[in-house]
Design a protein around this motif. Structure first.
Motif, PDB file in Angstrom:
ATOM      1  N   GLU A  99       0.808  -1.221   0.000  1.00  0.00           N
ATOM      2  CA  GLU A  99       0.000   0.000   0.000  1.00  0.00           C
ATOM      3  C   GLU A  99       0.841   1.271   0.000  1.00  0.00           C
ATOM      4  OE1 GLU A  99      -3.795  -0.236   0.038  1.00  0.00           O
ATOM      5  OE2 GLU A  99      -2.816  -1.954  -0.894  1.00  0.00           O
ATOM      6  N   TYR A 100       2.064   1.219   0.557  1.00  0.00           N
ATOM      7  CA  TYR A 100       2.830   2.468   0.603  1.00  0.00           C
ATOM      8  C   TYR A 100       3.263   2.956  -0.774  1.00  0.00           C
ATOM      9  CZ  TYR A 100       7.245  -0.295   0.908  1.00  0.00           C
ATOM     10  OH  TYR A 100       8.285  -1.158   0.711  1.00  0.00           O
ATOM     11  N   TYR A 101       3.120   2.092  -1.789  1.00  0.00           N
ATOM     12  CA  TYR A 101       3.399   2.552  -3.146  1.00  0.00           C
ATOM     13  C   TYR A 101       2.382   3.620  -3.579  1.00  0.00           C
ATOM     14  CZ  TYR A 101       6.684  -1.383  -3.904  1.00  0.00           C
ATOM     15  OH  TYR A 101       7.730  -2.269  -3.845  1.00  0.00           O
ATOM     16  N   VAL A 156      10.363  -8.228   9.835  1.00  0.00           N
ATOM     17  CA  VAL A 156      11.281  -7.102  10.027  1.00  0.00           C
ATOM     18  C   VAL A 156      12.262  -7.063   8.858  1.00  0.00           C
ATOM     19  CG1 VAL A 156      13.069  -6.099  11.500  1.00  0.00           C
ATOM     20  CG2 VAL A 156      11.134  -7.290  12.536  1.00  0.00           C
ATOM     21  N   GLN A 157      12.405  -5.883   8.256  1.00  0.00           N
ATOM     22  CA  GLN A 157      13.327  -5.783   7.122  1.00  0.00           C
ATOM     23  C   GLN A 157      14.698  -5.300   7.577  1.00  0.00           C
ATOM     24  OE1 GLN A 157      11.782  -3.947   3.605  1.00  0.00           O
ATOM     25  NE2 GLN A 157       9.987  -5.305   3.563  1.00  0.00           N
ATOM     26  N   MET A 158      15.677  -5.594   6.728  1.00  0.00           N
ATOM     27  CA  MET A 158      17.034  -5.137   6.994  1.00  0.00           C
ATOM     28  C   MET A 158      17.139  -3.643   6.695  1.00  0.00           C
ATOM     29  SD  MET A 158      19.039  -7.592   8.134  1.00  0.00           S
ATOM     30  CE  MET A 158      20.747  -7.215   7.679  1.00  0.00           C
ATOM     31  N   THR A 214      20.660   1.023  -1.077  1.00  0.00           N
ATOM     32  CA  THR A 214      19.266   0.579  -1.226  1.00  0.00           C
ATOM     33  C   THR A 214      18.841  -0.265  -0.051  1.00  0.00           C
ATOM     34  OG1 THR A 214      17.663  -0.489  -2.693  1.00  0.00           O
ATOM     35  CG2 THR A 214      19.778  -1.595  -2.457  1.00  0.00           C
ATOM     36  N   GLU A 215      17.581  -0.187   0.247  1.00  0.00           N
ATOM     37  CA  GLU A 215      16.988  -1.196   1.106  1.00  0.00           C
ATOM     38  C   GLU A 215      16.117  -2.012   0.186  1.00  0.00           C
ATOM     39  OE1 GLU A 215      13.487  -1.672   2.465  1.00  0.00           O
ATOM     40  OE2 GLU A 215      13.115  -0.795   0.499  1.00  0.00           O
ATOM     41  N   TRP A 216      15.834  -3.249   0.551  1.00  0.00           N
ATOM     42  CA  TRP A 216      14.862  -4.011  -0.216  1.00  0.00           C
ATOM     43  C   TRP A 216      14.030  -4.802   0.780  1.00  0.00           C
ATOM     44  CZ3 TRP A 216      11.505  -4.345  -3.685  1.00  0.00           C
ATOM     45  CH2 TRP A 216      11.057  -5.529  -4.273  1.00  0.00           C
ATOM     46  N   VAL A 217      14.460  -5.982   1.180  1.00  0.00           N
ATOM     47  CA  VAL A 217      13.628  -6.741   2.123  1.00  0.00           C
ATOM     48  C   VAL A 217      14.506  -7.320   3.231  1.00  0.00           C
ATOM     49  CG1 VAL A 217      11.953  -8.599   2.378  1.00  0.00           C
ATOM     50  CG2 VAL A 217      11.947  -7.240   0.285  1.00  0.00           C
ATOM     51  N   HIS A 240      12.622   1.443   9.018  1.00  0.00           N
ATOM     52  CA  HIS A 240      11.604   1.934   8.088  1.00  0.00           C
ATOM     53  C   HIS A 240      10.486   0.947   7.791  1.00  0.00           C
ATOM     54  CE1 HIS A 240      14.446  -0.444   5.903  1.00  0.00           C
ATOM     55  NE2 HIS A 240      13.671  -0.449   4.847  1.00  0.00           N
ATOM     56  N   GLU A 241      10.782  -0.374   7.925  1.00  0.00           N
ATOM     57  CA  GLU A 241       9.755  -1.374   7.615  1.00  0.00           C
ATOM     58  C   GLU A 241       9.881  -2.568   8.557  1.00  0.00           C
ATOM     59  OE1 GLU A 241       8.694  -2.286   3.387  1.00  0.00           O
ATOM     60  OE2 GLU A 241      10.457  -1.074   2.999  1.00  0.00           O
ATOM     61  N   PRO A 242       9.408  -2.402   9.773  1.00  0.00           N
ATOM     62  CA  PRO A 242       9.577  -3.483  10.751  1.00  0.00           C
ATOM     63  C   PRO A 242       8.634  -4.669  10.574  1.00  0.00           C
ATOM     64  CG  PRO A 242       8.456  -1.622  11.732  1.00  0.00           C
ATOM     65  CD  PRO A 242       8.813  -1.200  10.347  1.00  0.00           C
TER      66      PRO A 242
HETATM   67 CA    CA Z   1      11.638  -2.671   1.789  1.00  0.00          CA
END
Ligand code: CA
Length: 364
Positions: A99-101, A156-158, A214-217, A240-242
């Motif tokens: 959804e954040y897109y 939780v993302q890196m 970059t962050e990704w997942v 940013h994306e826990p």
């Molecule tokens: Ca991400």
């Protein structure tokens, strides 16, 4: 005829009606339905793409082939970021994405993927299902003609991939980094330049130097993307994306025209994917992380407390501005903050306390 006979006859009568409706059910069998589903993920992309495809197949299987979903990965029908409009306009019926897109349409959407200092997977499920999250999401999406449901989570993302060490918040200044959602706004507050790119375009931009970081997942997905070929420092944990929740968005008029049974089936298929995808990420991240460090020369680093404090201050500024957008976004924010406080204080003495003690004793 005594009373017992009347009851008996009455029961037979009722039974007769029931039997008749069972027999006539196939006569009103619902018609075969073709559904177009678009997505923001590349075909067969591990976790995100395969999870969306698994959901589509599950609905077809659960309906015994009656609901046929024609699945289009990113770029096969529309570009990743055009998925929302494709469904809102009725050209397709379902999208799978994050959804954040859609933050450019309304920043409130960011809360329904993940926000900085946000909720983990279990906390997010608690907010959406029991904390008023789904109702607020329905209100927001409804304004665009969309009905959303949870359909996956990465956990939780890196923190991301960097070419140099990040020893203080100053090291983020001038950094051009791929980071979508409100996390990107936090980076901007600290002097960085956030870029939003779909997954399919990150590697080429990182390897060419168009972006610095970059962050990704997380390890499983990031190893597949080969980011280690361009950047060696891999930071954790991502503020940013826990617990990035993935979702399906459906054309609202189409959804409302479905039978209750079909709605329940789609809901069940999505809810199952929400669980299955998270299980897969948890099962595969550990082994991928070991390979990245042991075989691919990746240097694992933790963000310092000082950097985290800077993230925290910047996030509060971003939230204050985001909340100003509209009364609905303010409501979403306040509901999220309320749930974060309740589930967060419980997590501190349950999951967090236990895992911390277990890993300490076992040296994990
Ligand atoms: Ca991400």
């Amino acid at each position: 005829m005594d009373r017992r006979d009347v009851i008996k006859k009455g029961l037979i009568g009722v039974g007769g009606v029931a039997a008749a409706s069972v027999i006539s059910a196939p006569a009103i069998a619902r018609e075969r339905m073709e559904v177009n589903m678009v997505s923001t993920w590349g075909r067969d992309f591990p976790g995100l793409g395969t999870g969306a495809q698994r959901f589509a197949k599950r609905v077809t299987d659960m309906s015994d082939g009656r609901i046929q979903i024609n699945y289009y990965a990113s770029g096969e029908r529309v570009k990743a970021f055009d998925s929302f409009d494709e469904v809102a306009s009725g050209n397709a019926q379902i999208y799978h994405g994050a959804e954040y897109y859609w933050k450019g349409k309304n920043p409130g959407f960011a809360y329904f993927t993940s926000v900085p200092f946000g909720l983990t997977y279990t906390e997010m499920n608690a907010w959406i299902r029991f904390g008023g999250g789904q109702e607020l999401w329905d209100k927001l999406s409804g304004e665009y003609g969309i009905k959303g449901l949870m359909c996956g989570n990465t956990g939780v993302q890196m923190g991301g991939w960097f070419r140099k060490e990040i020893n203080s918040a100053d090291d983020l200044k001038g950094l051009k980094m791929r980071m979508p959602g409100l996390g990107g706004d936090v980076l901007a507050k600290l002097g960085g330049s956030p870029v939003s790119l779909p997954g399919t375009q990150i590697y080429e931009n990182l390897i060419s130097g168009s972006i610095d970081a970059t962050e990704w997942v997380g390890p499983w997905n990031d190893q597949f993307m080969k980011f280690y070929e361009a950047a060696k420092y891999y930071y954790y944990p991502g503020m940013h994306e826990p617990g990035a929740m993935l979702s399906i968005g459906m054309n609202k008029s189409w959804w409302e025209g479905l039978t209750k049974a079909d709605q329940l089936m789609i809901n069940a298929a999505a809810s199952m994917e929400n669980d299955v995808m998270m299980s897969e990420y948890n099962a595969k991240n550990g082994a991928a992380l070991r390979q990245l460090v042991d075989e691919q020369g990746v240097k694992l680093r933790a963000f310092s407390d000082d950097i985290y404090d800077s993230f925290g201050e910047a996030a509060e500024e971003v939230f204050a501005e985001t909340r100003e957008h509209s009364p609905l976004v303010a409501k979403i924010h306040d509901s999220f903050v309320h749930s974060r406080k309740e589930v967060g204080s419980w997590a501190r003495i349950s999951d967090q306390a236990y895992v911390s003690q277990r890993n300490r004793v076992l040296g994990l």
